[in-house]
Design a protein around this motif. Sequence first.
Motif, PDB file in Angstrom:
ATOM      1  N   ASP A 181       0.821  -1.219   0.000  1.00 28.96           N
ATOM      2  CA  ASP A 181       0.000   0.000   0.000  1.00 28.96           C
ATOM      3  C   ASP A 181       0.852   1.264   0.000  1.00 28.96           C
ATOM      4  OD1 ASP A 181      -2.137  -1.748   0.172  1.00 28.96           O
ATOM      5  OD2 ASP A 181      -2.713  -1.170   2.217  1.00 28.96           O
ATOM      6  N   GLU A 182       1.921   1.259   0.793  1.00 32.77           N
ATOM      7  CA  GLU A 182       2.756   2.449   0.911  1.00 32.77           C
ATOM      8  C   GLU A 182       3.378   2.832  -0.433  1.00 32.77           C
ATOM      9  OE1 GLU A 182       2.905  -0.179   2.994  1.00 32.77           O
ATOM     10  OE2 GLU A 182       2.378   0.650   4.945  1.00 32.77           O
ATOM     11  N   VAL A 241       0.564   4.234  -2.735  1.00 26.70           N
ATOM     12  CA  VAL A 241       0.106   5.576  -2.355  1.00 26.70           C
ATOM     13  C   VAL A 241       1.181   6.623  -2.637  1.00 26.70           C
ATOM     14  CG1 VAL A 241      -0.537   7.017  -0.384  1.00 26.70           C
ATOM     15  CG2 VAL A 241      -1.619   4.790  -0.706  1.00 26.70           C
ATOM     16  N   GLN A 242       2.431   6.310  -2.364  1.00 26.28           N
ATOM     17  CA  GLN A 242       3.496   7.273  -2.637  1.00 26.28           C
ATOM     18  C   GLN A 242       3.549   7.605  -4.129  1.00 26.28           C
ATOM     19  OE1 GLN A 242       7.410   6.283  -1.188  1.00 26.28           O
ATOM     20  NE2 GLN A 242       8.307   8.125  -2.044  1.00 26.28           N
ATOM     21  N   TRP A 274       4.314   7.140   5.625  1.00 24.46           N
ATOM     22  CA  TRP A 274       3.618   6.505   4.523  1.00 24.46           C
ATOM     23  C   TRP A 274       2.634   5.444   4.993  1.00 24.46           C
ATOM     24  CZ3 TRP A 274       3.017   9.011   0.410  1.00 24.46           C
ATOM     25  CH2 TRP A 274       3.988   9.893  -0.031  1.00 24.46           C
ATOM     26  N   GLU A 275       2.902   4.821   6.116  1.00 21.98           N
ATOM     27  CA  GLU A 275       1.966   3.818   6.636  1.00 21.98           C
ATOM     28  C   GLU A 275       0.635   4.470   6.997  1.00 21.98           C
ATOM     29  OE1 GLU A 275       1.579   0.548  10.244  1.00 21.98           O
ATOM     30  OE2 GLU A 275       3.521   1.451   9.816  1.00 21.98           O
ATOM     31  N   THR A 300      -0.418   7.523   6.039  1.00 26.23           N
ATOM     32  CA  THR A 300      -0.972   8.156   4.848  1.00 26.23           C
ATOM     33  C   THR A 300      -1.672   7.125   3.971  1.00 26.23           C
ATOM     34  OG1 THR A 300       0.750   9.850   4.899  1.00 26.23           O
ATOM     35  CG2 THR A 300      -0.412   9.533   2.816  1.00 26.23           C
ATOM     36  N   SER A 301      -1.042   5.967   3.806  1.00 23.54           N
ATOM     37  CA  SER A 301      -1.649   4.946   2.955  1.00 23.54           C
ATOM     38  C   SER A 301      -2.945   4.417   3.564  1.00 23.54           C
ATOM     39  CB  SER A 301      -0.673   3.806   2.669  1.00 23.54           C
ATOM     40  OG  SER A 301      -0.389   3.067   3.828  1.00 23.54           O
ATOM     41  N   MET A 327      -6.155   4.642   1.233  1.00 24.57           N
ATOM     42  CA  MET A 327      -6.726   3.351   0.839  1.00 24.57           C
ATOM     43  C   MET A 327      -8.226   3.259   1.153  1.00 24.57           C
ATOM     44  SD  MET A 327      -4.550   1.652  -0.886  1.00 24.57           S
ATOM     45  CE  MET A 327      -5.405   0.071  -0.959  1.00 24.57           C
ATOM     46  N   TYR A 330      -4.054  -2.973  -7.614  1.00 20.91           N
ATOM     47  CA  TYR A 330      -4.780  -1.893  -6.945  1.00 20.91           C
ATOM     48  C   TYR A 330      -5.883  -1.327  -7.830  1.00 20.91           C
ATOM     49  CZ  TYR A 330      -1.597  -2.145  -3.093  1.00 20.91           C
ATOM     50  OH  TYR A 330      -0.910  -2.585  -1.995  1.00 20.91           O
TER      51      TYR A 330
END
Length: 79
Positions: free
Chosen positions: A31-32, A35-36, A57-58, A60-61, A65, A75
Amino acid sequence: MEIKELKKKFVEYGHDVEDFDEAYQGEWDNDEDFVQELLEDIGSLPKDLPFYIHIDWESTSRDVMMDYFEIEGHYFRSV
């Protein structure tokens, strides 16, 4: 995974196969990373972000998500 098999899983998860092309975003390891790259691609992150700014990032993701989902590393945007 072949696209035919991925479309089948997409439908098994309760989605309409007609939405597949619009929803599909690509394949990532986690996921990280997804998303990045997503936020960089849409311009949500400045290119000249100072080195002293750190992005969780954890976390944020987790938030991003909420509008996306993942099937075996592939995804999709919720449509």
